[in-house]
Design a protein around this motif. Structure first.
Motif, PDB file in Angstrom:
ATOM      1  N   ALA A 222     -80.695  54.464 -20.005  1.00  0.00           N
ATOM      2  CA  ALA A 222     -81.997  54.911 -20.138  1.00  0.00           C
ATOM      3  C   ALA A 222     -82.541  56.077 -19.391  1.00  0.00           C
ATOM      4  CB  ALA A 222     -83.181  53.745 -20.107  1.00  0.00           C
ATOM      5  N   SER A 223     -82.042  55.967 -18.162  1.00  0.00           N
ATOM      6  CA  SER A 223     -82.511  57.076 -16.984  1.00  0.00           C
ATOM      7  C   SER A 223     -81.911  58.471 -17.402  1.00  0.00           C
ATOM      8  CB  SER A 223     -82.247  56.676 -15.549  1.00  0.00           C
ATOM      9  OG  SER A 223     -82.854  55.456 -15.396  1.00  0.00           O
ATOM     10  N   ALA A 297     -93.517  64.018 -21.007  1.00  0.00           N
ATOM     11  CA  ALA A 297     -92.460  62.976 -21.353  1.00  0.00           C
ATOM     12  C   ALA A 297     -92.848  61.422 -20.681  1.00  0.00           C
ATOM     13  CB  ALA A 297     -91.283  63.095 -20.490  1.00  0.00           C
ATOM     14  N   PHE A 298     -93.491  61.257 -19.676  1.00  0.00           N
ATOM     15  CA  PHE A 298     -93.731  59.965 -19.093  1.00  0.00           C
ATOM     16  C   PHE A 298     -94.944  59.444 -19.979  1.00  0.00           C
ATOM     17  CE2 PHE A 298     -97.599  58.082 -16.753  1.00  0.00           C
ATOM     18  CZ  PHE A 298     -96.701  56.671 -16.322  1.00  0.00           C
ATOM     19  N   LEU A 299     -95.937  60.193 -20.647  1.00  0.00           N
ATOM     20  CA  LEU A 299     -97.044  59.664 -21.292  1.00  0.00           C
ATOM     21  C   LEU A 299     -96.150  59.588 -22.911  1.00  0.00           C
ATOM     22  CD1 LEU A 299    -100.051  61.924 -20.465  1.00  0.00           C
ATOM     23  CD2 LEU A 299     -99.596  59.647 -19.914  1.00  0.00           C
ATOM     24  N   GLY A 300     -95.605  60.194 -23.148  1.00  0.00           N
ATOM     25  CA  GLY A 300     -94.972  59.942 -24.421  1.00  0.00           C
ATOM     26  C   GLY A 300     -93.886  58.462 -24.422  1.00  0.00           C
ATOM     27  N   SER A 301     -93.481  58.328 -23.385  1.00  0.00           N
ATOM     28  CA  SER A 301     -92.989  57.127 -23.293  1.00  0.00           C
ATOM     29  C   SER A 301     -93.740  55.829 -23.380  1.00  0.00           C
ATOM     30  CB  SER A 301     -92.061  56.877 -22.040  1.00  0.00           C
ATOM     31  OG  SER A 301     -92.844  56.638 -20.814  1.00  0.00           O
ATOM     32  N   LEU A 383     -90.975  61.974 -11.396  1.00  0.00           N
ATOM     33  CA  LEU A 383     -89.826  61.809 -12.178  1.00  0.00           C
ATOM     34  C   LEU A 383     -89.312  60.623 -12.182  1.00  0.00           C
ATOM     35  CD1 LEU A 383     -87.737  63.395 -14.004  1.00  0.00           C
ATOM     36  CD2 LEU A 383     -86.522  64.104 -11.773  1.00  0.00           C
ATOM     37  N   ARG A 384     -89.254  59.987 -10.907  1.00  0.00           N
ATOM     38  CA  ARG A 384     -88.544  58.595 -10.764  1.00  0.00           C
ATOM     39  C   ARG A 384     -89.608  57.616 -11.375  1.00  0.00           C
ATOM     40  NH1 ARG A 384     -84.921  57.783  -5.978  1.00  0.00           N
ATOM     41  NH2 ARG A 384     -84.223  59.875  -5.457  1.00  0.00           N
ATOM     42  N   LEU A 385     -90.919  57.709 -11.022  1.00  0.00           N
ATOM     43  CA  LEU A 385     -91.876  56.678 -11.758  1.00  0.00           C
ATOM     44  C   LEU A 385     -91.632  56.782 -13.414  1.00  0.00           C
ATOM     45  CD1 LEU A 385     -94.141  54.948 -11.575  1.00  0.00           C
ATOM     46  CD2 LEU A 385     -95.695  56.882 -11.597  1.00  0.00           C
ATOM     47  N   SER A 386     -91.504  57.906 -14.035  1.00  0.00           N
ATOM     48  CA  SER A 386     -91.494  58.225 -15.471  1.00  0.00           C
ATOM     49  C   SER A 386     -90.084  57.547 -15.836  1.00  0.00           C
ATOM     50  CB  SER A 386     -91.536  59.811 -15.766  1.00  0.00           C
ATOM     51  OG  SER A 386     -92.694  60.331 -15.322  1.00  0.00           O
ATOM     52  N   ALA A 387     -89.143  57.824 -15.251  1.00  0.00           N
ATOM     53  CA  ALA A 387     -87.779  57.261 -15.397  1.00  0.00           C
ATOM     54  C   ALA A 387     -87.818  55.605 -15.563  1.00  0.00           C
ATOM     55  CB  ALA A 387     -86.523  57.608 -14.817  1.00  0.00           C
ATOM     56  N   LYS A 388     -88.538  55.306 -14.379  1.00  0.00           N
ATOM     57  CA  LYS A 388     -88.506  53.715 -14.145  1.00  0.00           C
ATOM     58  C   LYS A 388     -89.468  53.157 -15.531  1.00  0.00           C
ATOM     59  CE  LYS A 388     -89.811  50.304 -10.458  1.00  0.00           C
ATOM     60  NZ  LYS A 388     -90.462  50.481  -9.201  1.00  0.00           N
ATOM     61  N   ALA A 389     -90.425  53.810 -15.795  1.00  0.00           N
ATOM     62  CA  ALA A 389     -91.307  53.486 -16.802  1.00  0.00           C
ATOM     63  C   ALA A 389     -90.502  53.720 -18.078  1.00  0.00           C
ATOM     64  CB  ALA A 389     -92.703  54.192 -16.869  1.00  0.00           C
ATOM     65  N   TYR A 390     -89.698  54.304 -18.424  1.00  0.00           N
ATOM     66  CA  TYR A 390     -89.045  54.505 -19.439  1.00  0.00           C
ATOM     67  C   TYR A 390     -88.081  53.732 -19.946  1.00  0.00           C
ATOM     68  CZ  TYR A 390     -86.535  57.232 -23.078  1.00  0.00           C
ATOM     69  OH  TYR A 390     -85.944  57.514 -24.458  1.00  0.00           O
ATOM     70  N   PHE A 406     -98.022  50.774 -19.705  1.00  0.00           N
ATOM     71  CA  PHE A 406     -97.664  50.939 -18.383  1.00  0.00           C
ATOM     72  C   PHE A 406     -97.484  49.855 -17.292  1.00  0.00           C
ATOM     73  CE2 PHE A 406     -98.906  52.692 -14.024  1.00  0.00           C
ATOM     74  CZ  PHE A 406     -97.816  53.474 -13.813  1.00  0.00           C
ATOM     75  N   LYS A 407     -98.681  49.070 -17.418  1.00  0.00           N
ATOM     76  CA  LYS A 407     -98.675  47.876 -16.470  1.00  0.00           C
ATOM     77  C   LYS A 407     -97.791  47.022 -16.874  1.00  0.00           C
ATOM     78  CE  LYS A 407    -103.711  48.047 -16.028  1.00  0.00           C
ATOM     79  NZ  LYS A 407    -105.106  47.163 -16.166  1.00  0.00           N
TER      80      LYS A 407
END
Length: 414
Positions: A222-223, A297-301, A383-390, A406-407
């Motif tokens: 996924a990352s 991208a983070f919000l889109g995920s 970037l790391r937070l977004s990849a983690k969430a994704y 997100f939570k």
């Protein structure tokens, strides 16, 4: 790494081949072309063909005719208002200007079959004011030298200095150049982010909505998929910017001999403009676009359907508008405002605030480096937070709010 580039290149090719990308490329160019064309057509419609100028003082009408012989096509045979009115009725002229002098005050009245337009009105008013000045100076028995002294403006100069080792030394002031570059960076940031925030959010969310991610994740992580998506969108943005740069350079060679272009680059040398753009301002533009792309991208995920991508990109629109309005409205009026100073260190707003401070030469290199450092660290963290969430949300298909998704993602990733 090969799978990462496969995702990046597929995303890139998908976007650049789309009709929407072609329209995004052409839209600004068409807008400029239509604006320039409409301005030219409008000026032709407002152009006066033949007019008459009459006055109860022949020397006044003669002076006006001499001053405007290149601006207007003035019929010199018509000397009286009655003759001008008859010529207008016979459609031999488009209008006539009557200039009257009463108690030393000059008054101009125009009668015509079409409006003068703002530009022509200003020209006539300016020339009438010059004639009025001549009449006034003559009535007061003022010489040309005395009139020149009376009309001469006060002089003002500004010199920029720096204090180093207890000594004051003069520095070169390139504030106009840097201000132009700063405005270019802010406007480019604003339009690029608005254009690509929804595209990026939709690109990330679309595959979740089709459940194709279950197949994709069987061959890559996924990352890697998330990083590939961001890289592909970033390459699309660089392609569009590159097209505009090449178009701008080609356009410059066509218009470089025009008078207004020459006068502009006499005031602001092209070499200075290029130097200003290739410095810190370019870094703020690149890093600013990158952090907004990652945020999109983070919000889109966090959404499960492509049709929800607009809702996901809404916070970016509001954040961008805050930065743009702050940079243009507040920054232009008061570059030393506390609002601009705070903005220049806030990651999502620094690309709008710091170029204004750099243009005003009111910030040290250390402050710029600190601001860039904060921006780069924020990019890495996001970037790391977004990849983690994704990684946690990519297979979650839920109708919950983005905050709740997100939570849940943060809980699953622990």
């Amino acid at each position: 790494m090969n799978k990462f580039w496969v995702v990046a290149l597929e995303t890139y090719k998908k976007q650049v081949k789309s009709v929407s990308f072609v329209m995004m490329i052409l839209a600004p160019l068409l807008f400029l072309g239509i604006s320039a064309g409409s301005g030219y057509v409008g000026s032709q419609f407002n152009k006066l063909n033949e007019i008459a100028v009459v006055s109860d003082m022949p020397e006044v009408s003669a002076a006006f005719t001499e001053q405007n012989k290149k601006e207007f096509d003035i019929v010199k045979d018509i000397k009286t208002e009655a003759e001008a009115e008859k010529a207008l009725e016979d459609e031999k002229i488009e209008g006539y200007l009557t200039i009257k002098v009463s108690d030393g005050t000059l008054t101009g009245d125009y009668v015509g079959t079409k409006t003068l337009g703002m530009e022509n009105s200003q020209k006539i008013l300016q020339n009438l004011s010059q004639i009025q000045l001549g009449l006034t100076s003559a009535s007061l028995s003022l010489s040309q030298e005395e009139v020149g002294k009376l009309m001469s403006p006060a002089k003002f100069s500004e010199k920029q200095v720096e204090v180093k080792d207890g000594k004051i030394t003069e520095t070169k002031d390139n504030k106009p150049v840097m201000m132009v570059v700063g405005m270019v960076v802010i406007f480019m940031m604003y339009f690029i982010v608005l254009l690509y925030s929804s595209i990026t959010a939709q690109e990330v969310a679309s595959e979740k909505g089709t459940r194709i991610m279950e197949v994709i994740l069987s061959s890559t992580t996924a990352s890697k998929h998330f990083y590939g998506k961001i890289t592909g969108i970033s390459l699309v943005i660089l392609t569009q910017v590159g097209v505009y740069l090449v178009t701008g350079l080609l356009g410059y060679f066509f218009v470089k001999d025009m008078d207004f272009v020459k006068s502009f680059f006499e005031e602001i040398p092209a070499s200075e403009l290029l130097k200003g753009l290739l410095g810190y301002n370019l870094l703020y533009l690149l890093f600013g676009v990158l952090i907004y792309t990652i945020l999109a991208a983070f919000l889109g995920s966090l959404v499960s359907k492509a049709e929800d991508s607009a809702k996901a990109a809404a916070p970016i629109t509001y954040l961008t508008m805050i930065g743009f309005i702050g940079g243009v409205v507040v920054g232009m009026n008061n570059p030393e405002s506390i609002i601009i100073k705070v903005m220049s260190f806030v990651p999502f707003l620094s690309s709008f605030g710091m170029p204004i401070r750099i243009a005003n030469n009111s910030v040290s290199n250390m402050e710029v480096l600190i601001s860039l450092g904060i921006l780069i660290i924020s990019i890495v963290v996001l970037l790391r937070l977004s990849a983690k969430a994704y990684k946690s949300t990519v297979l979650i298909y839920s109708d919950k709010s983005m905050m709740n998704v997100f939570k849940d993602a943060m809980k699953f990733s622990k």
